[in-house]
Design an enzyme around this catalytic site. Structure first.
Site, PDB file in Angstrom:
ATOM      1  CG  ASP A   3      -1.782  -1.020   1.292  1.00  0.00           C
ATOM      2  OD1 ASP A   3      -2.146  -1.616   0.195  1.00  0.00           O
ATOM      3  OD2 ASP A   3      -2.264  -1.154   2.486  1.00  0.00           O
ATOM      4  CG  MET A   4       0.956   5.923  -1.251  1.00  0.00           C
ATOM      5  SD  MET A   4      -0.244   7.403  -1.763  1.00  0.00           S
ATOM      6  CE  MET A   4      -1.099   7.546  -0.218  1.00  0.00           C
TER       7      MET A   4
END
Length: 217
Positions: free
Chosen positions: A63-64
């Site tokens: 995930d970012m």
């Protein structure tokens, strides 16, 4: 939708290991793994890697907001081999997280199926009928100030799995902009989730390799 996307510029590309087949990176929190649809979201891990290693391809994603160890392949055969390892769960991963409150029991598992919450995507939800099987093991490492530092070992690799599984226990990860309530969100400037280590088999030699990225929190 990403608002005010401003990925960290330093270190621009943090290389843990590289050979003819593998590129192991330490991804910072706030950097996309792959580009978003908006041109403003073009800066990402794979784009940065391709500036130095044009043949590099993503094998799995973080995930970012999550930092830590991520594996890229440098040729087609390595990509095929590594992708199969992840698909067939022949890899091992460990994350470090700081969650709200004190987990009891201090060791256990979360076995709850997950599915995309389409009206609120990219959020995921527990769905006992239609969700995909998802399993996470956890162990409390320490506690302080109404928070627990935990080791998370995902058996499956669903999107947002660790974040939703901790939420389901009533112990959301601090700094989580998607799932945390305002107080827990405000307790950390970033998501307190880090991919601490990854174990794979070398795609050419079959040797077991483990790579570690020091936890920044």
């Amino acid at each position: 939708m990403l608002l005010n996307y401003n990925p960290p510029r330093f270190p621009y590309l943090n290389i843990i290991y590289q050979d003819d087949d593998l590129l192991i990176l330490d991804k910072p929190s706030g950097l996309l793994t792959v580009p978003g649809k908006d041109p403003k979201h073009a800066d990402c891990l794979i784009r940065r890697a391709n500036l130095v290693f044009p043949t590099a391809k993503i094998v799995h994603r973080l995930d970012m907001a999550t930092s830590g160890v991520i594996c890229l392949a440098l040729n087609k055969e390595a990509h095929r081999n590594l992708s199969m390892q992840f698909q067939e769960r022949h890899t091992a991963k460990e994350y470090i997280a700081i969650v709200e409150g004190y987990l009891e029991p201090k060791q256990g598992s979360v076995d709850l199926p997950l599915i995309c919450d389409w009206p609120n995507r990219p959020k995921q939800i527990v769905d006992m009928e239609n969700g995909k099987p998802s399993l996470t093991h956890y162990q409390v490492l320490s506690t302080t100030d109404n928070a627990s530092r935990v080791r998370l070992t995902p058996v499956t690799g669903r999107s947002h799995q660790l974040r939703v599984h901790m939420l389901s226990l009533g112990h959301v990860i601090l700094g989580d902009r998607l799932y945390a309530h305002p107080e827990a969100k405000a307790r950390a400037e970033r998501l307190q989730l880090h991919a601490h280590w990854l174990s794979i088999s070398h795609p050419s030699t079959g040797e077991s390799l483990t790579f570690t990225a020091e936890c920044p929190f």
